[in-house]
Design a protein around this motif. Structure first.
Motif, PDB file in Angstrom:
ATOM      1  N   PRO A  11       3.775   4.267 -14.260  1.00 54.07           N
ATOM      2  CA  PRO A  11       3.504   2.886 -14.680  1.00 54.07           C
ATOM      3  C   PRO A  11       3.329   1.934 -13.496  1.00 54.07           C
ATOM      4  N   TYR A  12       4.103   2.149 -12.445  1.00 57.82           N
ATOM      5  CA  TYR A  12       3.964   1.305 -11.262  1.00 57.82           C
ATOM      6  C   TYR A  12       2.638   1.595 -10.544  1.00 57.82           C
ATOM      7  N   LEU A  13       2.229   2.860 -10.540  1.00 56.52           N
ATOM      8  CA  LEU A  13       0.975   3.218  -9.868  1.00 56.52           C
ATOM      9  C   LEU A  13      -0.215   2.490 -10.466  1.00 56.52           C
TER      10      LEU A  13
ATOM     11  N   ASP B 162      -1.457  -7.180  -7.353  1.00 54.12           N
ATOM     12  CA  ASP B 162      -0.738  -8.451  -7.156  1.00 54.12           C
ATOM     13  C   ASP B 162       0.756  -8.266  -7.412  1.00 54.12           C
ATOM     14  N   TYR B 163       1.080  -7.460  -8.428  1.00 59.13           N
ATOM     15  CA  TYR B 163       2.495  -7.187  -8.700  1.00 59.13           C
ATOM     16  C   TYR B 163       3.133  -6.412  -7.553  1.00 59.13           C
ATOM     17  N   LYS B 164       2.397  -5.470  -6.989  1.00 56.01           N
ATOM     18  CA  LYS B 164       2.908  -4.701  -5.864  1.00 56.01           C
ATOM     19  C   LYS B 164       3.129  -5.598  -4.644  1.00 56.01           C
TER      20      LYS B 164
ATOM     21  N   HIS C  51       6.911  -8.442  -1.118  1.00 54.87           N
ATOM     22  CA  HIS C  51       7.426  -9.716  -0.601  1.00 54.87           C
ATOM     23  C   HIS C  51       8.922  -9.839  -0.861  1.00 54.87           C
ATOM     24  N   ALA C  52       9.360  -9.400  -2.035  1.00 55.98           N
ATOM     25  CA  ALA C  52      10.792  -9.458  -2.367  1.00 55.98           C
ATOM     26  C   ALA C  52      11.604  -8.562  -1.431  1.00 55.98           C
ATOM     27  N   ILE C  53      11.068  -7.404  -1.088  1.00 55.77           N
ATOM     28  CA  ILE C  53      11.768  -6.490  -0.177  1.00 55.77           C
ATOM     29  C   ILE C  53      11.839  -7.087   1.220  1.00 55.77           C
TER      30      ILE C  53
ATOM     31  N   LEU D  67       0.820  -1.211   0.000  1.00 56.09           N
ATOM     32  CA  LEU D  67       0.000   0.000   0.000  1.00 56.09           C
ATOM     33  C   LEU D  67       0.852   1.258   0.000  1.00 56.09           C
ATOM     34  N   PHE D  68       1.969   1.227   0.717  1.00 60.76           N
ATOM     35  CA  PHE D  68       2.766   2.430   0.918  1.00 60.76           C
ATOM     36  C   PHE D  68       3.936   2.542  -0.052  1.00 60.76           C
TER      37      PHE D  68
END
Length: 375
Positions: free
Chosen positions: A109-111, A116-118, A123-125, A58-59
Motif C-alpha cells: 500500500p505504501y509503494l 507527495d505522501y512519501k 520530512h517527518a523523519i 525515493l529510498f
C-alpha cells in the motif's frame, strides 16, 4: 563519506558482474549482496536531517523487501562454491524468497501511495528520527518488528552458511577458506550491530528513543558497505584468479610460487583429461571461456595454467590439438572422399586460411605438402 562508499560498492559489484559473467557466475550473488547493502547504507545516509526529503522519499520504504535478500543470496553463493555441479535453481529454492514476498505485501500500500505522501513521511523523519516508529507505512507489521526481522534472518543464514563451511572444510583451499571465513565475519559484525539497534527500537518506549542512537544507526550503515569492499580487495584471487605474492620474505615468496605451480600443474592434468575425452577443440566456437566454464575456474587460471605448464598461450595449445587431429585424419586417408579444406573443418578450424596457417606453424609444411610426404 557513506555516500561515496555506497557508490564505490555499486561500481565494484558491476565490475565483478562484467568480468565474471561468462565464467564465474557465482559472483553475481556477491554483486547482489553488495548492491543491496549499498542501497541499505544509502537509506541510512539519507535519514540525516541535512539530506533532502526527496532523496529519502525515493529510498525509504520502497526497497525494504530487498533488505531480506542478502541472506538467501549468501546461501546460494556458498552452495555454488561447495556444490558446483548441483542444478542452479529448483522449485524448493523459492522458499528462500518467502520473507521477501511477505514484506512486499506488507509494504505494497505504501509503494502505490502518492509520492507527495512519501515526501511528507521523509520530512517527518528528518524532523525527528523517532518518527520512524510513529509513521505507519506497513499493512500488518510494525516498523520495529520489520526492522528486527532483517538481522535475525541474516543471522540465521550466517549460521547456516558457517555450518555448511565447517562440513565441507576439507574440500577448500587455504585461500578460499580464509576468504569465506572473513566474508562471513565481515557480514556478521554489522549484522550484530544492526540487531542491537533493532532491539533498542523494539523494546524501548518511543520517548526514550532519542537521536543519540543515530550514531550507531549510521555506523552500521558504513560497516555494511565498507567491510565487504575491504574483504574483496584483500582476496582478489577468489573472484578473479589473481594469486598475490608475499614479497616480504624470499622464502615465503618461493613457497607461494611453488604452491601456485602445483595448483596449475594439477589443473593442467584435468584440462588434458577433459580435452582428450570430450575433444571440445573440434568445435569452431571453442574459446578459453568455454574451457574455464567446463573446469569451473576463472578464465585467468586457465591462462596461467597454459603458461606455466606449456609456456604457450591457450590459442597455441588449441591449434596444436587441432593440427594433431588433422594429421591423424590425413594419415587415415580421409582425403580419398574429402577435400583438405574439409579436413580442416572437421578439425575445428573456421576457414581454409587459418587451417593452413596453423598447420604450417606446427609442422613446417602445408597440409598438401604433408599429404605428399605421407605418399
Amino acid at each position: 563519506m557513506l555516500y561515496y562508499f555506497a557508490l564505490l560498492s555499486v561500481l565494484l559489484a558491476l565490475i565483478l558482474s562484467i568480468y565474471n559473467w561468462r565464467v564465474n557466475k557465482n559472483t553475481f550473488y556477491i554483486s547482489g549482496i553488495l548492491v543491496i547493502l549499498s542501497a541499505h547504507g544509502l537509506t541510512h545516509f539519507f535519514t540525516d536531517p541535512s539530506q533532502s526529503d526527496f532523496s529519502l522519499a525515493l529510498f525509504y520504504g520502497n526497497l525494504t523487501p530487498f533488505w531480506l535478500l542478502p541472506g538467501p543470496l549468501l546461501y546460494f553463493y556458498f552452495r555454488s562454491v561447495f556444490f558446483p555441479g548441483r542444478p542452479k535453481w529448483t522449485t524448493i529454492d523459492l522458499l528462500h524468497f518467502i520473507p521477501f514476498a511477505v514484506q512486499l505485501i506488507n509494504i505494497f500500500p505504501y509503494l502505490i501511495s502518492p509520492f507527495d505522501y512519501k515526501l511528507q513521511v521523509a520530512h517527518a523523519i528528518h524532523l525527528d528520527l523517532n518518527n520512524l516508529q510513529k509513521v505507519r507505512i506497513y499493512s500488518f507489521c510494525s516498523f520495529s518488528a520489520s526492522l528486527l526481522s532483517r538481522p535475525i534472518i541474516m543471522l540465521a543464514y550466517l549460521v547456516w552458511c558457517s555450518l555448511l563451511m565447517l562440513r565441507q572444510k576439507s574440500s577448500l583451499s587455504k585461500s578460499k577458506h580464509n576468504w569465506l571465513v572473513f566474508f562471513l565475519g565481515g557480514l556478521l559484525i554489522p549484522t550484530i550491530a544492526y540487531l542491537y539497534i533493532a532491539l533498542k527500537l523494539f523494546n524501548a518506549p518511543i520517548p526514550r528513543i532519542s537521536i543519540d542512537n543515530y550514531s550507531t544507526y549510521f555506523i552500521s550503515g558504513i560497516a555494511y558497505i565498507a567491510l565487504p569492499i575491504i574483504l574483496i580487495t584483500l582476496f582478489p584471487e577468489v573472484l578473479f584468479g589473481i594469486k598475490p605474492l608475499n614479497l616480504k620474505h624470499a622464502e615465503e615468496g618461493s613457497k607461494v610460487i611453488k604452491e601456485d605451480n602445483d595448483y596449475y600443474l594439477e589443473l593442467t592434468k584435468k584440462i588434458d583429461q577433459y580435452c582428450h575425452k570430450e575433444k571440445p577443440y573440434l568445435q569452431p566456437s571453442f574459446e578459453i571461456a568455454n574451457l574455464a566454464k567446463a573446469m569451473q575456474v576463472p578464465q585467468k587460471q586457465i591462462s596461467n595454467a597454459c603458461k606455466i605448464a606449456y609456456n604457450k598461450k591457450f590459442t597455441e595449445i588449441r591449434n596444436h590439438m587441432r593440427v594433431e587431429h588433422a594429421k591423424q585424419l590425413l594419415q587415415n586417408g580421409l582425403t580419398n572422399n574429402n577435400t583438405i579444406e574439409a579436413i580442416g573443418a572437421y578439425s575445428g578450424f573456421k576457414s581454409r586460411s587459418t587451417f593452413y596457417e596453423a598447420f604450417k606453424a606446427e609442422t613446417g609444411m602445408t597440409p598438401s605438402q604433408y599429404l605428399e610426404k605421407l605418399a
